[in-house]
Each structure stands twice: as C-alpha cells, then as structure tokens.
Design an enzyme around this catalytic site. Sequence first.
Site, PDB file in Angstrom:
ATOM      1  N   GLY A  90      16.716 -11.896 -43.793  1.00  0.00           N
ATOM      2  CA  GLY A  90      17.379 -12.744 -44.777  1.00  0.00           C
ATOM      3  C   GLY A  90      16.466 -12.962 -45.969  1.00  0.00           C
ATOM      4  O   GLY A  90      15.237 -12.880 -45.833  1.00  0.00           O
ATOM      5  N   GLN A  94      13.326 -17.147 -53.389  1.00  0.00           N
ATOM      6  CA  GLN A  94      12.098 -16.464 -52.958  1.00  0.00           C
ATOM      7  C   GLN A  94      11.667 -15.353 -53.910  1.00  0.00           C
ATOM      8  O   GLN A  94      10.523 -14.903 -53.851  1.00  0.00           O
ATOM      9  CB  GLN A  94      12.287 -15.873 -51.558  1.00  0.00           C
ATOM     10  CG  GLN A  94      12.439 -16.935 -50.479  1.00  0.00           C
ATOM     11  CD  GLN A  94      12.719 -16.288 -49.142  1.00  0.00           C
ATOM     12  OE1 GLN A  94      13.864 -16.026 -48.810  1.00  0.00           O
ATOM     13  NE2 GLN A  94      11.677 -16.010 -48.374  1.00  0.00           N
ATOM     14  N   CYS A 146       9.273 -16.138 -42.009  1.00  0.00           N
ATOM     15  CA  CYS A 146       9.790 -16.176 -43.379  1.00  0.00           C
ATOM     16  C   CYS A 146       8.974 -15.213 -44.222  1.00  0.00           C
ATOM     17  O   CYS A 146       7.744 -15.197 -44.125  1.00  0.00           O
ATOM     18  CB  CYS A 146       9.669 -17.600 -43.926  1.00  0.00           C
ATOM     19  SG  CYS A 146      10.217 -17.768 -45.628  1.00  0.00           S
ATOM     20  N   LEU A 147       9.643 -14.430 -45.065  1.00  0.00           N
ATOM     21  CA  LEU A 147       8.924 -13.470 -45.909  1.00  0.00           C
ATOM     22  C   LEU A 147       8.003 -14.171 -46.903  1.00  0.00           C
ATOM     23  O   LEU A 147       7.057 -13.575 -47.397  1.00  0.00           O
ATOM     24  CB  LEU A 147       9.921 -12.567 -46.651  1.00  0.00           C
ATOM     25  CG  LEU A 147      10.721 -11.599 -45.768  1.00  0.00           C
ATOM     26  CD1 LEU A 147      11.756 -10.837 -46.593  1.00  0.00           C
ATOM     27  CD2 LEU A 147       9.793 -10.618 -45.053  1.00  0.00           C
ATOM     28  N   HIS A 170      18.383 -21.224 -42.598  1.00  0.00           N
ATOM     29  CA  HIS A 170      17.052 -21.001 -43.168  1.00  0.00           C
ATOM     30  C   HIS A 170      17.170 -20.585 -44.644  1.00  0.00           C
ATOM     31  O   HIS A 170      16.464 -21.120 -45.507  1.00  0.00           O
ATOM     32  CB  HIS A 170      16.343 -19.927 -42.338  1.00  0.00           C
ATOM     33  CG  HIS A 170      14.990 -19.526 -42.827  1.00  0.00           C
ATOM     34  ND1 HIS A 170      13.839 -19.721 -42.075  1.00  0.00           N
ATOM     35  CD2 HIS A 170      14.586 -18.922 -43.977  1.00  0.00           C
ATOM     36  CE1 HIS A 170      12.810 -19.266 -42.761  1.00  0.00           C
ATOM     37  NE2 HIS A 170      13.227 -18.763 -43.911  1.00  0.00           N
ATOM     38  N   GLU A 171      18.073 -19.638 -44.923  1.00  0.00           N
ATOM     39  CA  GLU A 171      18.208 -19.143 -46.307  1.00  0.00           C
ATOM     40  C   GLU A 171      18.839 -20.193 -47.221  1.00  0.00           C
ATOM     41  O   GLU A 171      18.440 -20.336 -48.379  1.00  0.00           O
ATOM     42  CB  GLU A 171      19.028 -17.848 -46.346  1.00  0.00           C
ATOM     43  CG  GLU A 171      18.467 -16.688 -45.522  1.00  0.00           C
ATOM     44  CD  GLU A 171      16.984 -16.432 -45.714  1.00  0.00           C
ATOM     45  OE1 GLU A 171      16.456 -16.703 -46.806  1.00  0.00           O
ATOM     46  OE2 GLU A 171      16.343 -15.976 -44.748  1.00  0.00           O
ATOM     47  N   HIS A 216      16.300 -22.546 -48.427  1.00  0.00           N
ATOM     48  CA  HIS A 216      15.498 -22.049 -49.556  1.00  0.00           C
ATOM     49  C   HIS A 216      16.145 -22.423 -50.894  1.00  0.00           C
ATOM     50  O   HIS A 216      15.456 -22.771 -51.848  1.00  0.00           O
ATOM     51  CB  HIS A 216      15.369 -20.521 -49.492  1.00  0.00           C
ATOM     52  CG  HIS A 216      14.248 -20.031 -48.626  1.00  0.00           C
ATOM     53  ND1 HIS A 216      12.932 -20.376 -48.827  1.00  0.00           N
ATOM     54  CD2 HIS A 216      14.249 -19.189 -47.558  1.00  0.00           C
ATOM     55  CE1 HIS A 216      12.165 -19.772 -47.917  1.00  0.00           C
ATOM     56  NE2 HIS A 216      12.946 -19.052 -47.133  1.00  0.00           N
TER      57      HIS A 216
HETATM   58 NI    NI Z   1      12.437 -17.801 -45.559  1.00  0.00          NI
END
Ligand code: NI
Length: 167
Positions: free
Chosen positions: A46, A51, A91-92, A133-134, A137
């Site tokens: 995701g 991000q 998480c990236l 989660h997304e 963000h």
């Molecule tokens: Ni993330």
Amino acid sequence: MAILPILTYPDPRLKKIATPIVVVNDEIRTFAKNIAETMYASKGIGLAATQVNVHQQLIVIDVSPNQEQLQTFINPQIIARKGEIEFEEGCLSVPETLVKVVRSAEITVEALNLEGKKILRSAEGLEAVCLQHEIDHLKGIVFVDYLSRLKRERVGKKLLKMQKSSL
Ligand code: NI
C-alpha cells in the site's frame, strides 16, 4: 511512468493532512499510475499520496499474493467498522520497523475510482488493515504514532541515524 521518492519518518511532511480531490482528471490518473509503480517497485502492499509528498487524498493498495490486484481509492472514507484485529505492520516510510497495531477487523470504505465514480469496498483482515493504515497517512498519521512517546522517539532516532549513515 515514474518512480517517486518516498518520504521517510520522521520527515514533518508525513504529518500534513491531505485535501480531497475535486476533479478526477488525467493528471490524477497519471499520478495514480506513478504511485502504483512506486509501490510495486518498493515491494509494498500500500502507498498513500502523502508518502510521496503529494497532499491529496489518494491511496493505492494491492494485498493479493501475486500483486496483480491493484486498487486505487480517491477521497476514501471509512463508513462502517466491526471487530478488532491486531497485526504487525510495516511501512515504506518507516524502514526496518514492525509495530503491532490494533485496528478494526472489518471496514467499509466509500471512495471515488479513477473514473470519478463513487465506489463502496468492504474489506477484512489484511486488506482492512492496509486500508486503515493508508487512510491514516492521508490524515498525517504514521503507525508509530500509536506507540508510546518513548518507543516512538526511539524509532525516530534509529531512522535519523540510518539516514545519516546512508548519505
Ligand atoms: Ni505506511
């Protein structure tokens, strides 16, 4: 298509709140392709616009085993929730960090698709976790925000150190 640079925690831009997308046009569709390509290139499941330093409400996810089911959500809103699930998330934007987070086990999301049409998606398990989660963000929330202050600061320090040593 293009791979976009991903912000790393504790970059303050990850705290920005994304604004709704008013018109779903070709510019948005091109961005959606680029952010999806960035997610796949980074081996993520995701990615949120926040991000990649674009503060508009768009997320992509693909939780399928072979990463062949891309889903794009514009202006996503969680309109129903049920139950609880605890899952160890990554998480990236927070490399080499896994955190157990408790979230809703089942959710329904209302959003726009890439044609600007309203869609409803019911999700459970990993997909529900990923969507929450997304969507976080887009609100400027990173999963480490659910940790105690002490643990959060520890993660922040570790990542700043990693960033310095990789310069
Ligand atoms: Ni993330």
